[in-house]
Motif scaffolding. Structure first.
Motif, short mmCIF file in Angstrom:
data_model
loop_
_atom_site.label_atom_id
_atom_site.label_comp_id
_atom_site.label_asym_id
_atom_site.label_seq_id
_atom_site.Cartn_x
_atom_site.Cartn_y
_atom_site.Cartn_z
N GLY A 388 -11.84 -30.36 27.97
CA GLY A 388 -11.46 -29.81 26.68
C GLY A 388 -10.03 -30.04 26.29
O GLY A 388 -9.70 -30.06 25.11
N ASP A 412 -11.74 -33.85 36.50
CA ASP A 412 -11.14 -33.61 35.19
C ASP A 412 -11.77 -34.65 34.27
O ASP A 412 -11.57 -35.85 34.46
N THR A 413 -12.54 -34.18 33.30
CA THR A 413 -13.34 -35.09 32.49
C THR A 413 -12.79 -35.20 31.07
O THR A 413 -12.81 -34.24 30.32
N GLN A 416 -15.06 -36.56 24.22
CA GLN A 416 -14.99 -35.96 22.88
C GLN A 416 -16.39 -35.76 22.32
O GLN A 416 -17.34 -36.39 22.79
N THR A 417 -16.46 -34.98 21.25
CA THR A 417 -17.72 -34.85 20.51
C THR A 417 -18.28 -36.25 20.20
O THR A 417 -19.47 -36.50 20.34
N ASP A 501 -6.16 -39.92 20.90
CA ASP A 501 -5.36 -39.29 21.96
C ASP A 501 -4.28 -40.26 22.43
O ASP A 501 -4.49 -41.47 22.45
N ARG A 516 -3.51 -35.04 21.48
CA ARG A 516 -3.80 -35.71 20.21
C ARG A 516 -2.55 -36.34 19.62
O ARG A 516 -1.46 -35.78 19.69
N ARG A 527 -11.13 -27.79 18.84
CA ARG A 527 -10.45 -28.77 17.99
C ARG A 527 -10.33 -28.24 16.58
O ARG A 527 -11.33 -27.92 15.95
C1 WTA Z 1 -9.21 -33.24 24.32
C2 WTA Z 1 -14.61 -31.79 24.01
C3 WTA Z 1 -7.29 -34.07 28.19
C4 WTA Z 1 -8.81 -34.59 23.74
C5 WTA Z 1 -15.38 -32.47 25.15
C6 WTA Z 1 -10.04 -35.00 22.97
C7 WTA Z 1 -9.03 -33.61 26.78
C8 WTA Z 1 -10.55 -33.69 22.44
C9 WTA Z 1 -9.92 -33.55 27.87
C10 WTA Z 1 -12.03 -33.69 22.17
C11 WTA Z 1 -9.38 -33.76 29.19
C12 WTA Z 1 -11.03 -33.20 26.05
N1 WTA Z 1 -8.06 -34.03 29.28
N2 WTA Z 1 -7.73 -33.86 26.94
N3 WTA Z 1 -10.12 -33.70 30.28
N4 WTA Z 1 -11.15 -33.31 27.40
N5 WTA Z 1 -9.76 -33.36 25.67
O1 WTA Z 1 -14.49 -33.11 20.52
O2 WTA Z 1 -7.72 -34.41 22.87
O3 WTA Z 1 -14.16 -30.71 21.25
O4 WTA Z 1 -9.78 -35.93 21.94
O5 WTA Z 1 -14.75 -32.53 22.86
O6 WTA Z 1 -10.22 -32.73 23.44
O7 WTA Z 1 -12.48 -32.39 21.83
P1 WTA Z 1 -14.01 -32.15 21.54
#
Ligand code: WTA
Length: 648
Positions: A388, A412-413, A416-417, A501, A516, A527
């Motif tokens: 996230g 640590d994954t 994004q959506t 990102d 971001r 987000r």
């Molecule tokens: C951020 C959530 C760093 C990133 C799954 C991305 C992360 C946005 C990570 C997507 C992570 C998500 N390390 N940043 N492990 N996971 N992000 O669409 O900025 O709600 O572009 O998806 O969250 O958020 P979304």
């Protein structure tokens, strides 16, 4: 961001996979990386064999940038893959979902039970006139009817569009209108710390003058919710369920490229984007990542703490683990209700083996202290995940020591959506982890860090995160706005996906996500587009202009600060601050509530009239003015403006 980067770059710790974990891992042969990069189609074709196809596909991928098709002309059904096939293959009595209600009620739903409930729900949708390709908006709390509704849509080929229960009536309405849904599924109310969230009341407001013809209402809260049912429009779930046939329902054969769902997410304009995911590729991506990143085995109990209103819940509560025939834990409520040990109580009660949560939660647990964790036996856990937002090394180490007890690898994954499933993450049996780094792109994923010209940066440098080649679970377009899809994601580098990102590549080639680089902020893993909050602000009659930024926040990652200029004759006051915050909550939802509002006579702008967001961030983070959490003196910002002009 620069402070964050300094901390990250000083991080030297390395955690090798243990011998015992490596030996039992699903992905234990390091050559998988090379094989997948040499022949990605072969890799993905191999992964596709983990699904059941009604008809085989003719080619793995057709790439006509920026449009991809995967598993072309293959036919399958997502609900069949997540439910029916497991019942057929002897898992009728295996628990699919352990559901834990906030007040303490619970259900263990087996695959056999899930099949029956999904079929009944699918017939209910049919009886309300829902057909293949129609959109159904779902606005539910974290109750079993939520995953059941998703799967019921999938079973009959309807497209679901889930709207997180924390969104306001106005936000729900905007998403209903954009998706053009005829049916809405909601509940009387949801629980949050014992109190009702008035979902039905919000829904009543949202659906006026929209295409919604029928509202299906789950009774969760009961009489105390005090809702009104509108004749000929609203019907209770249980009442309709009693009327439809109990016969098993055949799954609708869907083309691999038929739409499975829409999920709205924030972008750089005020209008949220309906991200389009299709059936075959999405399911292959979701299913693969469970086996690779999460090392999922048949006897695992997977506890993902996300809400199904977000993509993490779609992929890692519903489509990923269920397509793999696994057992998931789904919790309805707040992590501190009734006590701060609720998650650990749930882990112990269900024997969770994998926990997937967000850095913001981990930082909150850190603040509460380890005593709540120690009250419970967490020896069943064998793998931990984070998602996230960037995880700071301190939170990573705390997670490792106190939750993983030094034993569990942490994945640590980053994703994004839009990407549908995890993209950059360690394979836990193969990749040594570094606290704060999402490590390397997964097999078959061509992610890199590039400079302004799109050239890969040398190790030790930062730049734009990009993905060079298509992947199965990528978004196909933005619903109703292909132009926006092209411009947002493929507008900067030809044929290359731009996630938005910033990232750093270290000397070992590890990727460190920095956050971001656009006007999207990440509050507790949610987000939020600054433009959305700004347009909510300026819709208030007292506001002339607003600039919204994300400032760093100890627990939430980022918090919203709004700089506001008031209309002529309007006086600033504490009451007005409260009123404006509430106004944003009504327009968007509680997660968008500004942490602070700073009134100013003018917003600092460049000569070309662009708001100087970086300066505002500096002000909000105390780099220029010290603590400005209270109202700033307008003349201070004026002074800043002139100071900026001098140096310009
Ligand atoms: C951020 C959530 C760093 C990133 C799954 C991305 C992360 C946005 C990570 C997507 C992570 C998500 N390390 N940043 N492990 N996971 N992000 O669409 O900025 O709600 O572009 O998806 O969250 O958020 P979304």
């Amino acid at each position: 961001m620069s402070n964050h980067l300094d901390t990250l770059l000083q991080e030297q710790r390395l955690f090798e996979p243990s011998q015992s974990f490596r030996q039992q891992a699903n992905f234990s042969d390091p050559s998988i990386y090379d094989r997948a990069s040499e022949n990605p189609e072969e890799y993905w074709a191999e992964q596709a064999t983990y699904l059941d196809w009604f008809e085989p596909y003719e080619s793995v991928c057709e790439w006509d940038p920026p449009h991809a098709k995967w598993f072309v002309n293959g036919k399958l059904n997502a609900a069949y893959n997540c439910v029916d096939r497991h019942v057929r293959k002897g898992k009728k009595n295996k628990v699919a979902i352990f559901w834990e209600g906030e007040p303490g009620d619970s259900r263990a739903i087996t695959y056999g039970m899930l099949q029956k409930e999904v079929d009944v729900a699918a017939r209910m949708l049919q009886s309300l006139g829902v057909k293949k390709g129609d959109r159904v908006t779902i606005y539910l709390p974290m109750i079993p009817e939520l995953p059941i509704s998703l799967l019921a849509c999938a079973k009959i080929g309807a497209v679901h569009s889930v709207v997180f229960g924390g969104f306001s009536a106005k936000a729900l309405r905007e998403r209903i209108l954009d998706a053009d849904s005829k049916v809405l599924i909601t509940a009387d109310a949801g629980y949050r710390r014992g109190k009702p969230i008035p979902l039905k009341a919000n829904a009543d407001e949202a659906v006026v003058d929209t295409p919604i013809e029928k509202v299906l209402v789950v009774e969760r809260f009961g009489k105390d919710a005090g809702i009104e049912m509108k004749e000929n429009r609203d019907i209770y779930w249980a009442e309709l369920a009693a009327k439809v046939s109990r016969e098993p329902l055949a799954a609708e054969p869907m083309d691999a490229e038929d739409i499975l769902y829409l999920l709205y997410t924030s972008g750089t304009t005020g209008k949220p984007k309906g991200i389009v995911h299709t059936t075959g590729g999405y399911l292959v991506g979701a299913n693969t990542s469970l086996r690779s990143v999460f090392d999922l085995k048949d006897d695992d109990v997977f506890f993902c703490t996300a809400d199904i209103g977000w993509v993490t819940g779609h992929t890692y509560i519903v489509y990923g683990p269920l397509s793999a025939g696994s057992t998931v834990v789904m919790y309805e409520g707040s992590p501190d209700y009734p006590g701060r040990d609720r998650f650990w109580d749930i882990c112990e009660k269900y024997g969770a083996t994998i926990l997937y949560t967000a850095p913001t939660s981990i930082r909150m647990f850190m603040k509460w202290g380890p005593e709540y964790v120690k009250q419970h036996d967490l020896s069943s856990l064998r793998l931990l995940g984070s998602v996230g937002e960037p995880i700071n090394p301190e939170a990573w180490m705390w997670y490792h020591e106190h939750i993983g007890q030094g034993r569990c690898p942490i994945v640590d994954t980053w994703w994004q959506t839009e990407t549908g499933c995890a993209m950059i993450a360690p394979l836990p049996g193969l990749v040594a982890t570094k606290p704060g780094s999402a490590t390397k792109p997964l097999p078959g994923i061509f992610a890199d860090v590039v400079d302004e010209e799109g050239q890969p940066v040398e190790p030790g440098n930062g730049g734009y995160l990009v993905i060079r080649k298509p992947w199965p679970s990528m978004l196909r377009t933005v619903w109703g706005d292909d132009e926006r899809f092209r411009n947002t994601y493929f507008g900067k580098f030809e044929g290359v996906y731009l996630p938005g990102d910033g990232a750093h590549k270290d000397k070992d080639g590890y990727i460190w996500i920095l956050g971001r680089i656009d006007d999207v902020i990440n509050v507790s893993g949610h987000r939020i587009g600054t433009a959305e909050v700004e347009s909510a602000m300026v819709s208030h009659p007292s506001v002339a202009e607003a600039a919204v930024i994300g400032r760093s926040h100890e627990i939430k990652g980022q918090a919203i600060t709004a700089f506001v200029t008031l209309r002529e004759g309007v006086e600033s006051s504490e009451d007005l601050v409260a009123e404006l915050k509430q106004h944003v909550v009504e327009k968007i939802g509680a997660m968008a509530r500004p942490e602070e509002i700073i009134f100013t006579a003018e917003l600092p702008k460049t000569r070309s009239a662009k708001i100087m967001r970086r300066l505002l961030r500096d002000i909000a983070e105390g780099r220029v003015l010290g603590d400005t959490t209270t109202l700033a003196d307008p003349s201070v910002v004026d002074e800043l403006k002139s100071r900026y002009k001098e140096s310009d």
